[in-house]
Design an enzyme around this catalytic site. Structure first.
Site, PDB file in Angstrom:
ATOM      1  NE  ARG A 172      33.451 -48.308 -64.775  1.00 44.52           N
ATOM      2  CZ  ARG A 172      32.305 -47.666 -64.537  1.00 44.52           C
ATOM      3  NH1 ARG A 172      32.143 -46.431 -64.982  1.00 44.52           N
ATOM      4  NH2 ARG A 172      31.327 -48.265 -63.899  1.00 44.52           N
ATOM      5  CG  ASP A 452      26.780 -47.916 -60.523  1.00 34.26           C
ATOM      6  OD1 ASP A 452      26.262 -46.839 -60.146  1.00 34.26           O
ATOM      7  OD2 ASP A 452      27.321 -48.048 -61.632  1.00 34.26           O
TER       8      ASP A 452
END
Length: 545
Positions: A172, A452
């Site tokens: 990603r 996160d």
């Protein structure tokens, strides 16, 4: 030939310029030819990227002034016509459990060895974008493609190496809105997306193609099908330069913004030669819901803990994603289970595992083809649920009657209460996470959850929303109060005192005051700050210069 052919790369006047601090080994990925390739990517696609970001701002301005997100009338023909995405390669057919994590070397090895079908190596929300993290992550990707990824932990006397059978890797890159200030082209910072993707495809694309294990990607935070079209153009160009057949690159798009939920068909269509599925990026999606509808008090949300996937806009979005993907023969991936094992508390540990199992059971029965976990110990329980409920590799051909998902259902807010405990959690999690991010860590265990950047964004945006609209807060003693700047500051002071008491002499070195300043500014600003990582990145650059 394992790497891109430099003879195919147009020779511009100058290479991309590295302004960040070079360290041992960086020259293995920041080679002259790779920097030529990056420069060409930025010059070809940078202007379009910037224009699309301006389009985001224009759309947000319309929503702020009363227009609500909806299905696009001009693309009705795409939604209503019959078409499918290109066939999905064998390596991506079975994705029932995917583990995600940062591009740290040891954590990558552990994730690849975890027993999951896939591992998403995350340059984005699970990684703090220090120059060292980003370039060392690329060095790790390069070693993985060559079968040499290993790690020696001399301090602990432990060695880490890949098993014979590992998860398939997806990468990603960072989102379109971010820049990499340590690499410039024509004196301006490069797109972080193009840096992350460009270095990876340039060094590893040919080799991964030859082994049948890539190159595969996850694309974050897209807000429109035209942003997907830009990625498709980048893929088309990169495949020519690398020398691999068109359509070799396969991407999964995270539907983690509210505008993108109304363009899922269109996003699949724009990438139909290069896409394998869509993913329910639930945490960023909650953030985007708050952010997009921020000016409208009727869309205020209760405490984050009350915003579950089983109802309201989140349930509608999950079902819409499944229906859309399966109609187009693409994977419909479920979202993240943020729980992690709880050491020293067996009851809490059992409860965490039970929550994961329940979440995964809901996903597989709804029709998802796979799911995400954040910790290797959660791979097995998630796998057990999917194995029991999904004997095949996926559920694309499952005969299923899906409810009609309307524009209104995709906007329906959760009902519930906003509480002092929820406010305290938002403040403490936000500050704790930002402090860790400034220290160089992007995936952080807080209160037995793996947090996160997305959860920090939820925390500060929810405080902003509650302040903006004077949300009623249920206090610890059962009384209520209106959310106000004074009330926020009082709770913030309490939480900062608790952090100081816990960290002691480490408070200053841990950058907690800087983190609190960033959180406060982005949570109380008059104008909403699109991403807290933008001002935080400026501080990160200073700290890690």
């Amino acid at each position: 030939m394992a790497e891109a052919d430099p003879n195919l790369i147009p020779r511009h006047r100058v290479l991309a310029k590295v302004t960040g601090k070079m360290q041992a080994g960086y020259d293995t990925v920041l080679t002259p030819d790779a920097l030529l390739f990056l420069a060409d990517l930025e010059r070809r696609f940078g202007r379009t990227r910037r224009n699309l970001l301006e389009d985001r701002a224009d759309r947000q301005d319309r929503i702020d002034h009363g227009e609500l997100p909806g299905f696009l009338p001009e693309t009705a023909h795409v939604r209503n016509s019959m078409w499918e995405v290109a066939p999905i390669p064998a390596a991506l057919q079975d994705r029932r459990v995917e583990i995600t994590g940062p591009v740290d070397r040891k954590m990558m090895i552990n994730a690849l060895n975890s027993g999951a079908k896939m591992f998403m190596a995350d340059f984005e929300d699970a990684s703090s974008p220090t120059f060292a993290n980003m370039i060392e992550g690329q060095m790790n990707m390069r070693d993985y493609a060559r079968g040499t990824l290993a790690h020696e932990d001399k301090a602990r006397g432990k060695s880490y190496a890949l098993n014979a059978d590992t998860a398939t890797m997806l990468v990603r890159p960072r989102g379109w809105h971010l820049t990499e200030d340590n690499i410039t082209v024509d004196g301006k910072p490069m797109s972080a997306s193009l840096v992350d993707f460009g270095l990876h495809i340039f060094h590893n694309g040919k080799m991964l193609t030859e082994s049948g294990t890539g190159p595969f990607y996850y694309l974050p935070k897209l807000e429109s099908h035209r942003e997907a079209r830009l990625w498709n153009d980048v893929f088309n160009f990169a495949q020519v330069i690398v020398g691999i057949p068109n359509g070799t690159i396969k991407a999964t798009v995270l539907i983690e913004t509210l505008p993108a939920a109304f363009e899922m068909d269109e996003i699949l269509y724009e990438l139909k030669n290069h896409i394998s599925g869509l993913n329910c990026g639930r945490w960023d999606y909650i953030f985007s819901y708050i952010k997009t509808l921020r000016n409208h008090s009727q869309y205020m949300l209760p405490d984050r803990a009350q915003v579950g996937m089983d109802r309201a806009f989140l349930n509608a979005y999950s079902l819409k994603l499944i229906e859309t993907c399966h109609r187009r023969r693409a994977h419909a991936m479920g979202g993240m289970a943020a729980q992690i094992p709880v050491k020293g508390d067996e009851a809490a540990n059992k409860a965490a595992f039970a929550k994961v199992a329940a979440d995964k059971l809901r996903e597989v029965r709804a029709g998802h083809d796979g799911t995400w976990v954040a910790h290797p110990d959660l791979v097995a329980p998630a796998m057990d649920v999917f194995n029991a409920e999904m004997p095949g590799k996926h559920q694309m051909l499952r005969q299923q009657v899906m409810p009609r998902i309307t524009e209104g259902s995709l906007l329906t807010p959760h009902t519930g209460t906003a509480t002092e405990a929820g406010l305290r959690t938002n403040i403490s999690v936000g500050i704790e996470y930002i402090a860790a991010w400034l220290q160089g860590r992007g995936a952080v265990p807080i209160h037995n959850l793996m947090e996160d950047a997305a959860t920090a964004e939820i925390s500060r945006s929810q405080v902003w929303q509650w302040l903006r609209h004077g949300q009623t807060i249920v206090k610890a003693d059962g009384t209520t109060t209106k959310m106000s700047t004074a009330y926020f500051e009082a709770v913030l002071e309490d939480e900062m005192d608790a952090i100081k008491a816990r960290t002691g002499d480490d408070f200053a070195a841990g950058h907690y005051q800087k983190a609190a300043d960033i959180f406060t500014k982005t949570a109380t600003s008059v104008e909403f700050v699109d991403f807290l990582t933008l001002p935080a990145y400026r501080e990160l650059q200073k700290i890690h210069a």
